[in-house]
Design a protein around this motif. Structure first.
Motif, PDB file in Angstrom:
ATOM      1  N   ARG A 170       0.917  -1.181  -0.088  1.00  0.00           N
ATOM      2  CA  ARG A 170      -0.048   0.145  -0.109  1.00  0.00           C
ATOM      3  C   ARG A 170       0.935   1.306   0.012  1.00  0.00           C
ATOM      4  NH1 ARG A 170      -5.637  -1.143   3.214  1.00  0.00           N
ATOM      5  NH2 ARG A 170      -5.443  -3.578   2.850  1.00  0.00           N
ATOM      6  N   ASP A 187      -5.321   3.375   5.695  1.00  0.00           N
ATOM      7  CA  ASP A 187      -5.270   4.137   4.362  1.00  0.00           C
ATOM      8  C   ASP A 187      -5.529   5.431   4.477  1.00  0.00           C
ATOM      9  OD1 ASP A 187      -4.887   1.791   3.088  1.00  0.00           O
ATOM     10  OD2 ASP A 187      -7.054   1.183   3.051  1.00  0.00           O
ATOM     11  N   GLU A 238      -3.317   8.183   3.147  1.00  0.00           N
ATOM     12  CA  GLU A 238      -3.789   9.137   2.059  1.00  0.00           C
ATOM     13  C   GLU A 238      -3.755  10.555   2.458  1.00  0.00           C
ATOM     14  OE1 GLU A 238      -4.749   8.738  -1.200  1.00  0.00           O
ATOM     15  OE2 GLU A 238      -4.334   6.738  -1.139  1.00  0.00           O
TER      16      GLU A 238
END
Ligand code: PLP
Length: 397
Positions: free
Chosen positions: A23, A347, A351
């Motif tokens: 990721r 995430d 982000e």
């Protein structure tokens, strides 16, 4: 026909750190301009301390001269290092015989290898969430595992349930991943339970150097009767920055007896058969880490990381985020905001703030909804990360 160990079929693939890496790589490719701050993996960042470096250099010189060169050493560790560890334990009021100390290439190996001493039909009690090595090494041997819930209600410090029968018990304090630390009274209750069950307590003290309160035990052997039921694992990885240098030790009291056998003698036999010792040079470096100067420098190193965790704790408090640990531990175990699950928060943080942490779900079922941040980074990066987290979480609240 060769037969494999079928128990390996029970192991789940460990996707945690590879998933994180995947990721992070995708994010980095999509946003090459963003500087990612890593607060996920529990590795140290400060270099080895001067006393250790100087000792390593002298040991290298010794190896260059035929009169001081060393070949195979004692499998259990050189006397000079076992004596230095023995003297270190006197600081906690613990008296050890050097023959009770076994030097190794780190706590992970010993935690895994100790399972050699116990038959496969032992039942094992392991907290959840947990450092995954305890679980996987027992699955490899086909042992039955019982999990005990560590959660917000018990402060991530599960206590013994007299109704539960077990043979081996794993405890880690200060804890990875939660940063929680057992008090003397709590450990005394575990010892009573272990003795009542004829069970062995496998105590992981890898983060003992982060304990900053004299009322909290650094070693299980600070408690009466522990020498009749416990084995302790420790490491220079987090105390002295030896994650890449590799040195640890295991303490097996001679007074511990199981079915008339001495685990101390069994481990001695096991190590002499399967292990040829830690390199002389590394053991000299480790000896320096336990000298007066080495302990002082190690405390400075720990203080540096603890300054990071203090900034992290202060930021999370300001943002109204509930967390555990972060005081006697390099780890902060935070509740994911807005009831996000731990991968969603991973995430979200990546982000929106370009920060990498570790999703709690990777450490067990009870880790869901939590997130591990480490104080092992550099101070400027930790400050920067906390500014980013503060603006993100304040914006979100
Ligand atoms: N025990 C715990 C709880 C750990 O977190 C770690 C490493 O992260 C270890 C043991 C392993 O230490 P070592 O580097 O000595 O193998």
């Amino acid at each position: 026909m060769a037969k494999i160990n079928q128990h390996y079929r029970q192991l789940k693939d460990s996707y945690l750190f590879s998933d994180i890496a995947r990721r992070v790589a995708a994010f980095s490719q999509a946003h090459p301009e963003k500087e990612i701050i890593r607060m996920g993996i529990g590795d140290v960042t400060l270099p080895l301390m001067p006393s250790v470096i100087s000792s390593l250099h002298s040991a290298v010189e010794e190896m260059a001269d035929a009169s001081t060169f060393r070949g195979y050493g004692p499998e259990q560790g050189y006397g000079f290092l076992r004596d230095a560890i023995r003297a270190y334990y006197v600081r906690f009021g613990v008296q050890l015989d050097p023959d009770e100390i076994f030097v190794s290439d780190g706590a992970k190996s010993d935690l895994g290898n100790i399972t050699d001493l116990f038959s496969a039909d032992n039942t094992v009690l392991i907290p959840d969430p947990v450092y995954p090595v305890y679980v996987d090494t027992n699955l490899m041997n086909g042992r039955k595992i019982l999990y005990m819930n560590a959660n917000a209600e018990n402060g991530f410090l599960p206590m013994p349930d007299p109704e539960v029968r077990t043979d081996l018990i794993y405890l880690c304090s200060p804890n990875n991943p939660t940063g929680a630390v057992y008090t003397r009274e709590q450990l005394a209750a575990w010892i009573d339970y272990a003795l009542a069950q004829d069970a062995v307590l496998l105590f992981d003290a890898a983060y003992e150097a982060f304990i900053g309160d004299s009322s909290l035990p650094h070693s299980i052997f600070e408690l009466p009767d522990a020498k009749r039921c416990a084995i302790e694992f420790c490491s220079l990885s987090k105390t002295a920055g030896f994650t890449g240098t590799r040195c640890g030790y295991t303490i097996i009291p001679k007074t511990l007896k199981i079915e008339g056998m001495s685990p101390n003698r069994m481990w001695n036999r096991r190590q002499a058969t399967k292990f040829n010792g830690v390199p002389y040079i590394i053991q000299r470096g480790a000896e320096a880490a336990f000298s007066e100067e080495g302990v002082r420098q190690s405390q400075e190193m720990v203080a540096y990381y603890k300054k990071n965790t203090a900034v992290m704790a202060e930021t999370l408090e300001r943002c109204g985020v509930h967390f555990f640990g972060g005081v006697h531990s390099p780890y902060l175990w935070m509740e994911c905001p807005d009831r996000m699950d731990s991968w969603t928060f991973f995430d979200y943080l990546l982000e929106n703030a370009a920060i990498v942490g570790t999703p709690g779900a990777g450490f067990g079922i009870n880790g869901e909804g939590y997130f591990r941040l480490t104080g092992f980074g550099s101070q400027p990066k930790t400050m920067e990360a906390m500014q980013r987290i503060a603006s993100l979480l304040k914006g979100a609240n």
